[in-house]
Design a protein around this motif. Structure first.
Motif, mmCIF file in Angstrom:
data_model
loop_
_atom_site.group_PDB
_atom_site.id
_atom_site.type_symbol
_atom_site.label_atom_id
_atom_site.label_comp_id
_atom_site.label_asym_id
_atom_site.label_seq_id
_atom_site.Cartn_x
_atom_site.Cartn_y
_atom_site.Cartn_z
ATOM 1 N N LEU A 226 21.574 -9.517 -11.160
ATOM 2 C CA LEU A 226 21.216 -8.854 -9.907
ATOM 3 C C LEU A 226 19.940 -8.025 -10.061
ATOM 4 C CD1 LEU A 226 24.704 -7.692 -8.545
ATOM 5 C CD2 LEU A 226 23.272 -9.575 -7.731
ATOM 6 N N LEU A 227 19.835 -7.301 -11.174
ATOM 7 C CA LEU A 227 18.617 -6.535 -11.407
ATOM 8 C C LEU A 227 17.419 -7.458 -11.587
ATOM 9 C CD1 LEU A 227 19.770 -3.630 -13.774
ATOM 10 C CD2 LEU A 227 19.106 -3.487 -11.363
ATOM 11 N N LEU A 228 17.621 -8.576 -12.245
ATOM 12 C CA LEU A 228 16.531 -9.543 -12.399
ATOM 13 C C LEU A 228 16.116 -10.093 -11.038
ATOM 14 C CD1 LEU A 228 14.698 -11.234 -14.254
ATOM 15 C CD2 LEU A 228 16.537 -12.951 -14.318
ATOM 16 N N ALA A 229 17.103 -10.394 -10.197
ATOM 17 C CA ALA A 229 16.804 -10.923 -8.863
ATOM 18 C C ALA A 229 16.044 -9.912 -8.012
ATOM 19 C CB ALA A 229 18.097 -11.330 -8.156
ATOM 20 N N LEU B 258 0.827 -1.210 0.000
ATOM 21 C CA LEU B 258 0.000 0.000 0.000
ATOM 22 C C LEU B 258 0.862 1.261 0.000
ATOM 23 C CD1 LEU B 258 -2.701 1.453 0.177
ATOM 24 C CD2 LEU B 258 -2.639 1.101 2.675
ATOM 25 N N ILE B 259 1.921 1.255 0.794
ATOM 26 C CA ILE B 259 2.824 2.415 0.827
ATOM 27 C C ILE B 259 3.438 2.650 -0.553
ATOM 28 C CG2 ILE B 259 5.020 3.253 1.753
ATOM 29 C CD1 ILE B 259 4.269 1.863 4.397
ATOM 30 N N VAL B 260 3.838 1.563 -1.201
ATOM 31 C CA VAL B 260 4.408 1.694 -2.542
ATOM 32 C C VAL B 260 3.403 2.309 -3.503
ATOM 33 C CG1 VAL B 260 5.254 0.412 -4.545
ATOM 34 C CG2 VAL B 260 6.060 -0.193 -2.258
ATOM 35 N N TRP B 261 2.143 1.894 -3.420
ATOM 36 C CA TRP B 261 1.137 2.405 -4.343
ATOM 37 C C TRP B 261 0.762 3.852 -4.058
ATOM 38 C CZ3 TRP B 261 0.227 1.227 -8.994
ATOM 39 C CH2 TRP B 261 0.504 -0.067 -9.444
ATOM 40 N N VAL B 262 0.802 4.245 -2.813
ATOM 41 C CA VAL B 262 0.580 5.667 -2.511
ATOM 42 C C VAL B 262 1.691 6.503 -3.129
ATOM 43 C CG1 VAL B 262 0.514 7.379 -0.666
ATOM 44 C CG2 VAL B 262 -0.760 5.248 -0.417
ATOM 45 N N TRP B 263 2.920 6.003 -3.026
ATOM 46 C CA TRP B 263 4.049 6.733 -3.627
ATOM 47 C C TRP B 263 3.936 6.752 -5.154
ATOM 48 C CZ3 TRP B 263 8.024 4.904 -6.857
ATOM 49 C CH2 TRP B 263 9.005 5.854 -7.160
ATOM 50 N N PRO C 259 11.033 -10.170 -6.955
ATOM 51 C CA PRO C 259 10.293 -9.893 -5.712
ATOM 52 C C PRO C 259 9.636 -8.521 -5.713
ATOM 53 C CG PRO C 259 12.660 -9.796 -5.309
ATOM 54 C CD PRO C 259 12.472 -10.350 -6.679
ATOM 55 N N GLY C 260 10.244 -7.553 -6.414
ATOM 56 C CA GLY C 260 9.640 -6.229 -6.476
ATOM 57 C C GLY C 260 8.288 -6.254 -7.163
ATOM 58 N N LEU C 261 8.197 -6.939 -8.305
ATOM 59 C CA LEU C 261 6.920 -7.037 -9.005
ATOM 60 C C LEU C 261 5.904 -7.835 -8.202
ATOM 61 C CD1 LEU C 261 8.038 -7.596 -12.719
ATOM 62 C CD2 LEU C 261 6.983 -5.571 -11.723
ATOM 63 N N LEU C 262 6.365 -8.861 -7.503
ATOM 64 C CA LEU C 262 5.442 -9.631 -6.668
ATOM 65 C C LEU C 262 4.865 -8.770 -5.556
ATOM 66 C CD1 LEU C 262 7.389 -13.014 -6.395
ATOM 67 C CD2 LEU C 262 5.303 -12.582 -7.701
ATOM 68 N N VAL D 177 4.578 -5.443 -5.534
ATOM 69 C CA VAL D 177 3.764 -4.337 -6.036
ATOM 70 C C VAL D 177 2.465 -4.826 -6.652
ATOM 71 C CG1 VAL D 177 3.710 -2.438 -7.698
ATOM 72 C CG2 VAL D 177 5.783 -2.879 -6.375
ATOM 73 N N TYR D 178 2.515 -5.908 -7.430
ATOM 74 C CA TYR D 178 1.334 -6.305 -8.200
ATOM 75 C C TYR D 178 0.619 -7.553 -7.670
ATOM 76 C CZ TYR D 178 2.652 -2.830 -11.631
ATOM 77 O OH TYR D 178 2.940 -1.638 -12.236
ATOM 78 N N ALA D 179 1.362 -8.540 -7.200
ATOM 79 C CA ALA D 179 0.707 -9.769 -6.748
ATOM 80 C C ALA D 179 0.242 -9.677 -5.300
ATOM 81 C CB ALA D 179 1.659 -10.957 -6.912
ATOM 82 N N ALA D 180 0.978 -8.937 -4.474
ATOM 83 C CA ALA D 180 0.655 -8.897 -3.048
ATOM 84 C C ALA D 180 -0.724 -8.314 -2.734
ATOM 85 C CB ALA D 180 1.743 -8.126 -2.295
#
Length: 393
Positions: free
Chosen positions: A290-293, A12-17, A297-300, A302-305
């Motif tokens: 490293l960017l892929l790694a 939620l914090i990420v989406w507000v930002w 988790p970043g996309l998970l 932001v979008y899946a969580a």
């Protein structure tokens, strides 16, 4: 709070930002500036790289031939070793339709260290420069223009110097007809805007630079100053690399959504769209494990969580997880609605963005797998390895 609740709150914090602090990337109001007609219309050479585009040319090329442009303009179509008669078809269309003068040239196979499209663009620009054009319009063979498109682009570029733009690019409206196109295509443009917020791109002193390769109007002197396309000859994501070089050399750039420029290439199957995204997704991550790694988790998060934590909260009675996950999902959906409206799609597709994002995540992972198998950035029979001096950086 439980771990699920913390994940929901974090999302939620990420989406507000993202809603308020990331350049208002979700807005679709960056459209071609309306400017006064110039006192003297500059000359324009239209460069069209084309490889096996016989299916697209009957729709796209006539739209260029009939451009209603008050100044001098001509077309250089670069037949990039096509096997389907692209060059001959282009000549026949020009003879039958008339309009702007058309020259068809063939550069042969690209030299080592060049991607095919940029090799074709290089040859097209070299031919065009013999007549000293003021501007170069780089447009793909699957892009159709309304009759006043060139006029509007040149007027938007304005005069040279600090009052005008050296690069004006429009993100062509992509075809949306099949079920898969409706699910994937608007999200493609949405994610592009999230990576490169158009408002930031258009700020004079911004460090964010991007362009949309299907429609790029480039001032010739700016191309020479930026040493384009030689300076980006290995780039897979050539449009973004082009914008960066123009900005790095002191040029002003502008990027927005098109209203009168459309892609006519159909991609009705998921396989077609998957190939389109996967060919450059890992290049976008600079071929970095490293960017892929970090991306996965970043996309998970932001979008899946959001939907996952909402469901978990409802099932377990964890109120914080439920409301935070639901609020994050609602904000995500709200940011997607303007893009769906731009594409004239049902707003009910908005809540499906997490599903589409997971498809893009799988495409990105597949892009990395294909890269390490030696089949990365494959397109129309060519495969491009990782650049030695990565110009996409």
């Amino acid at each position: 709070m439980s771990a699920v609740a913390w994940i929901a709150v974090g999302s939620l914090i990420v989406w507000v930002w993202l809603l308020l602090g990331h350049g208002f990337y979700w807005r679709t109001d960056q459209r071609l500036p309306r400017c006064h007609d110039p006192a003297r219309w500059p000359s324009v050479a239209v460069i069209v790289p084309a490889r096996d585009e016989a299916e697209m040319l009957p729709v796209s090329l006539p739209s260029l031939l009939v451009q209603d442009y008050p100044g001098d303009a001509w077309i250089v179509l670069v037949d990039d070793c096509s096997s389907d008669g692209t060059g001959q078809l282009a000549r026949e269309l020009a003879a039958r339709r008339g309009g702007l003068p058309l020259t068809v040239v063939t550069p042969g196979e690209p030299e080592a260290g060049w991607t095919g499209k940029l090799w074709a663009v290089r040859h097209g620009i070299a031919v065009a420069r013999q007549d000293g054009p003021d501007f170069l319009l780089l447009t793909d063979a699957d892009i159709a223009h309304e009759p006043d498109s060139l006029r509007e682009l040149v007027a938007a570029a304005g005069p040279g110097g600090p009052e005008g733009f050296d690069l004006v690019s429009q993100m062509a409206r992509l075809r949306v007809a099949s079920v898969w196109e409706r699910l994937v295509v608007p999200a493609f443009v949405y994610f592009f805007g999230q990576l490169y917020p158009f408002r930031r791109v258009n700020r004079a002193r911004s460090r964010t630079a991007a362009a949309a390769g299907g429609c790029v109007l480039l001032r010739t002197e700016a191309a020479e100053r930026a040493r384009v396309p030689e300076s980006i000859r290995q780039a897979v994501i050539d449009d973004v690399s082009l914008a960066r070089e123009v900005r790095r050399s002191g040029g002003r750039i502008w990027l927005g959504l098109a209203e009168r420029v459309d892609s006519v290439r159909p991609s009705p199957r998921l396989r077609d769209l998957w190939r389109m995204v996967a060919r450059s997704a890992y290049a976008q991550l600079r071929h970095s494990p490293l960017l892929l790694a970090g991306t996965v988790p970043g996309l998970l998060l932001v979008y899946a969580a959001p939907p996952a934590t909402l469901a978990a909260g409802v099932l377990t009675g964890e109120g914080t997880a439920a409301w935070a996950g639901g609020a994050a999902w609602a904000l995500m959906t709200a940011t997607y609605l303007p893009m769906l409206a731009y594409y004239r799609q049902s707003l009910w597709l908005g809540p499906l963005l997490p599903l589409t994002a997971m498809l893009y995540l799988l495409m990105t992972v597949d892009s990395a797998v294909q890269h390490y198998r030696g089949r990365g950035a494959a397109w129309k029979g060519r495969t491009y390895p990782r650049p030695d001096a990565a110009p996409d950086r």
